[in-house]
Scaffold this motif. Sequence first.
Motif, PDB file in Angstrom:
ATOM      1  N   TYR A   5       0.839  -1.206   0.000  1.00 22.02           N
ATOM      2  CA  TYR A   5       0.000   0.000   0.000  1.00 22.02           C
ATOM      3  C   TYR A   5       0.876   1.259   0.000  1.00 22.02           C
ATOM      4  CZ  TYR A   5      -4.114  -2.837   1.196  1.00 22.02           C
ATOM      5  OH  TYR A   5      -5.133  -3.742   1.196  1.00 22.02           O
ATOM      6  N   THR A   6       1.903   1.253   0.862  1.00 21.95           N
ATOM      7  CA  THR A   6       2.747   2.439   1.007  1.00 21.95           C
ATOM      8  C   THR A   6       3.578   2.687  -0.245  1.00 21.95           C
ATOM      9  OG1 THR A   6       2.881   2.022   3.388  1.00 21.95           O
ATOM     10  CG2 THR A   6       4.501   3.528   2.450  1.00 21.95           C
ATOM     11  N   PHE A   7       4.166   1.646  -0.783  1.00 20.16           N
ATOM     12  CA  PHE A   7       5.022   1.806  -1.955  1.00 20.16           C
ATOM     13  C   PHE A   7       4.223   2.291  -3.160  1.00 20.16           C
ATOM     14  CE2 PHE A   7       7.385   0.199  -5.670  1.00 20.16           C
ATOM     15  CZ  PHE A   7       8.614   0.802  -5.428  1.00 20.16           C
ATOM     16  N   GLY A   8       3.005   1.766  -3.300  1.00 20.55           N
ATOM     17  CA  GLY A   8       2.191   2.192  -4.423  1.00 20.55           C
ATOM     18  C   GLY A   8       1.774   3.652  -4.332  1.00 20.55           C
ATOM     19  N   SER A   9       1.504   4.122  -3.112  1.00 24.12           N
ATOM     20  CA  SER A   9       1.092   5.517  -2.928  1.00 24.12           C
ATOM     21  C   SER A   9       2.277   6.460  -2.884  1.00 24.12           C
ATOM     22  CB  SER A   9       0.285   5.654  -1.632  1.00 24.12           C
ATOM     23  OG  SER A   9      -0.824   4.791  -1.634  1.00 24.12           O
ATOM     24  N   LEU A  10       3.418   5.943  -2.445  1.00 27.40           N
ATOM     25  CA  LEU A  10       4.598   6.788  -2.251  1.00 27.40           C
ATOM     26  C   LEU A  10       5.065   7.415  -3.553  1.00 27.40           C
ATOM     27  CD1 LEU A  10       6.803   7.739  -0.259  1.00 27.40           C
ATOM     28  CD2 LEU A  10       8.074   5.665  -0.834  1.00 27.40           C
ATOM     29  N   ALA A  11       5.031   6.643  -4.626  1.00 28.75           N
ATOM     30  CA  ALA A  11       5.536   7.139  -5.909  1.00 28.75           C
ATOM     31  C   ALA A  11       4.748   8.357  -6.370  1.00 28.75           C
ATOM     32  CB  ALA A  11       5.462   6.021  -6.950  1.00 28.75           C
ATOM     33  N   GLY A  12       3.428   8.222  -6.417  1.00 30.46           N
ATOM     34  CA  GLY A  12       2.614   9.330  -6.896  1.00 30.46           C
ATOM     35  C   GLY A  12       2.634  10.528  -5.971  1.00 30.46           C
ATOM     36  N   MET A  13       2.564  10.290  -4.662  1.00 33.44           N
ATOM     37  CA  MET A  13       2.504  11.393  -3.711  1.00 33.44           C
ATOM     38  C   MET A  13       3.809  12.181  -3.688  1.00 33.44           C
ATOM     39  SD  MET A  13       0.486  12.897  -1.564  1.00 33.44           S
ATOM     40  CE  MET A  13      -0.788  11.702  -1.174  1.00 33.44           C
ATOM     41  N   SER A  14       4.952  11.499  -3.719  1.00 38.56           N
ATOM     42  CA  SER A  14       6.227  12.207  -3.696  1.00 38.56           C
ATOM     43  C   SER A  14       6.419  13.024  -4.975  1.00 38.56           C
ATOM     44  CB  SER A  14       7.380  11.210  -3.529  1.00 38.56           C
ATOM     45  OG  SER A  14       7.439  10.305  -4.615  1.00 38.56           O
ATOM     46  N   ARG A  15       6.007  12.463  -6.113  1.00 38.87           N
ATOM     47  CA  ARG A  15       6.146  13.196  -7.379  1.00 38.87           C
ATOM     48  C   ARG A  15       5.215  14.400  -7.407  1.00 38.87           C
ATOM     49  NH1 ARG A  15      10.649  13.006 -10.206  1.00 38.87           N
ATOM     50  NH2 ARG A  15      10.346  13.579 -12.379  1.00 38.87           N
ATOM     51  N   PHE A  16       4.018  14.205  -6.891  1.00 35.08           N
ATOM     52  CA  PHE A  16       3.066  15.307  -6.853  1.00 35.08           C
ATOM     53  C   PHE A  16       3.570  16.409  -5.933  1.00 35.08           C
ATOM     54  CE2 PHE A  16      -0.898  17.455  -5.841  1.00 35.08           C
ATOM     55  CZ  PHE A  16      -1.529  17.470  -7.078  1.00 35.08           C
ATOM     56  N   MET A  17       4.166  16.018  -4.806  1.00 39.03           N
ATOM     57  CA  MET A  17       4.706  17.004  -3.876  1.00 39.03           C
ATOM     58  C   MET A  17       5.879  17.750  -4.500  1.00 39.03           C
ATOM     59  SD  MET A  17       4.237  18.228  -0.880  1.00 39.03           S
ATOM     60  CE  MET A  17       5.113  19.628  -0.218  1.00 39.03           C
ATOM     61  N   ARG A  18       6.700  17.051  -5.254  1.00 40.10           N
ATOM     62  CA  ARG A  18       7.842  17.695  -5.917  1.00 40.10           C
ATOM     63  C   ARG A  18       7.356  18.737  -6.920  1.00 40.10           C
ATOM     64  NH1 ARG A  18      10.309  17.135 -10.783  1.00 40.10           N
ATOM     65  NH2 ARG A  18      12.567  17.521 -10.903  1.00 40.10           N
ATOM     66  N   SER A  19       6.368  18.372  -7.739  1.00 46.07           N
ATOM     67  CA  SER A  19       5.857  19.311  -8.745  1.00 46.07           C
ATOM     68  C   SER A  19       5.230  20.535  -8.093  1.00 46.07           C
ATOM     69  CB  SER A  19       4.831  18.604  -9.639  1.00 46.07           C
ATOM     70  OG  SER A  19       5.413  17.509 -10.310  1.00 46.07           O
ATOM     71  N   SER A  20       4.466  20.304  -7.033  1.00 45.97           N
ATOM     72  CA  SER A  20       3.832  21.421  -6.337  1.00 45.97           C
ATOM     73  C   SER A  20       4.874  22.328  -5.702  1.00 45.97           C
ATOM     74  CB  SER A  20       2.872  20.884  -5.273  1.00 45.97           C
ATOM     75  OG  SER A  20       2.263  21.931  -4.563  1.00 45.97           O
ATOM     76  N   MET A  21       5.919  21.737  -5.138  1.00 44.12           N
ATOM     77  CA  MET A  21       6.965  22.516  -4.499  1.00 44.12           C
ATOM     78  C   MET A  21       7.747  23.328  -5.530  1.00 44.12           C
ATOM     79  SD  MET A  21       7.880  22.920  -1.335  1.00 44.12           S
ATOM     80  CE  MET A  21       9.224  23.654  -0.400  1.00 44.12           C
TER      81      MET A  21
END
Length: 332
Positions: A201-217
Motif C-alpha cells: 500500500y505504502t510503496f504504491g502511494s509513495l511514488a505518486g505522492m512524492s512526485r506530486f509534492m515535488r511538482s507542487s513545491m
Amino acid sequence: MLVLVRAIAIKTLWVAVILLGITVLSFGVIHLAPGSPTDLQTTLNPYATAETRQRLEKIYGLDRPIHVQYLDWLSRMARFDFGRSLSGDNRLVWDKIKERLPLTIGMNIISLILTLSIAIPIGVIAANKQGGLFDRATTVLVFLGFAMPGFWLALLLMLAFGISWPILPISGMTSLDFAQFSPLEKIVDLLRHLAMPIFIYTFGSLAGMSRFMRSSMLEVLRQDYILTARAKGLPERVVIFKHALRNALLPVITILGLSLPGLIGGSVIIESIYALPGLGQLFYQAVMSRDYPLIMGNLVLGAVLTLGGNLLADVGYALADPRVRAGGDSDD
C-alpha cells in the motif's frame, strides 16, 4: 467564516443529491449483471426445481419490479438499515461490514501516515535540489512505483520473504497458535502478517505522492514571494518550510481527500492475495455470490468515503488558504 459555512452547506446538499444518483446507478447496474443470488443455492443442487427458484426469489423480494426493490431498499437506507445478506447466513449487512472494517481502515491509515511521512520530505528535498543526485534517484524510484502493479509486487514479496527466505507469513492475519501468545507476542505476530500488505500500500502511494509534492513545491519555489523572502536574507530553512511548504501542501490536501475511496477499492486485490479478512475481500465475495444487499452496502460506503473526502478536501483547502475563506480565487 460565514462564506465558508455557506459554501459547506451548499456542498453538503450537492453531496446528498450525488449520493442519491450513485445509488440509483449502482442498484440498476448490479441487477443488470448476469446471475442471481439464487444461483448458488439452486444451480448446484440437483433437487432444486424452477419452483424452488421462484420461491427463493419471492423470499428475497427479487420477483418485484426493480424500481419497487430500489424504493424499498432506499426506505430502509433512510433508517440506516442495510438489510440482510443473501449469501446463506442471512446476517445483517452492517454486522458483516463492521467486523471487516477495522482491518481495512487500520492498514490504510497506517499506510497513509507512512506515505505522508516519507513522500513529503522526498518531494521537498527533490524540488529544492532539482537535477541533483537525490532528485534523479527518487525519479527512478517513482518510475518503478508507477510501473510495478501491486499484485505483481505482492507475489514477488511472497516468493522472496515467504518462500525463498521464510521470514514473514504469506497469508492470514494471525498464526494458528495466536491465542497462546503473550500480549507483546500477539502484537509482533500481527505486525509480521501485515508487514507485506502495508508495504505494498505504502510503496504504491509513495511514488505518486512524492512526485506530486515535488511538482507542487517546484511551482511554489518559482513564485515572486519566495524570491522576495530569499532577497530579504531569510535562512533557506525558513523559506522552504515556513513560506513554501505550506502553499505547496494545498494540492496535496485535495489528493488526500480523493484517496479515501481507495480504502475499499484498493484493498480488494491485496486482501484476496494475502487472505486477509478485510472489507475488500468481503466486497469481492459479495460480487461473486451476487449478494445484492452486501454489494450495495459496500458501494454506499465507498460513495460516502468518496464524497466525504471531497468535502473534507474543500474544507481543508479553505482552512489552509485564507483567500478561499475570503471568497476569492486561490489561483489569482
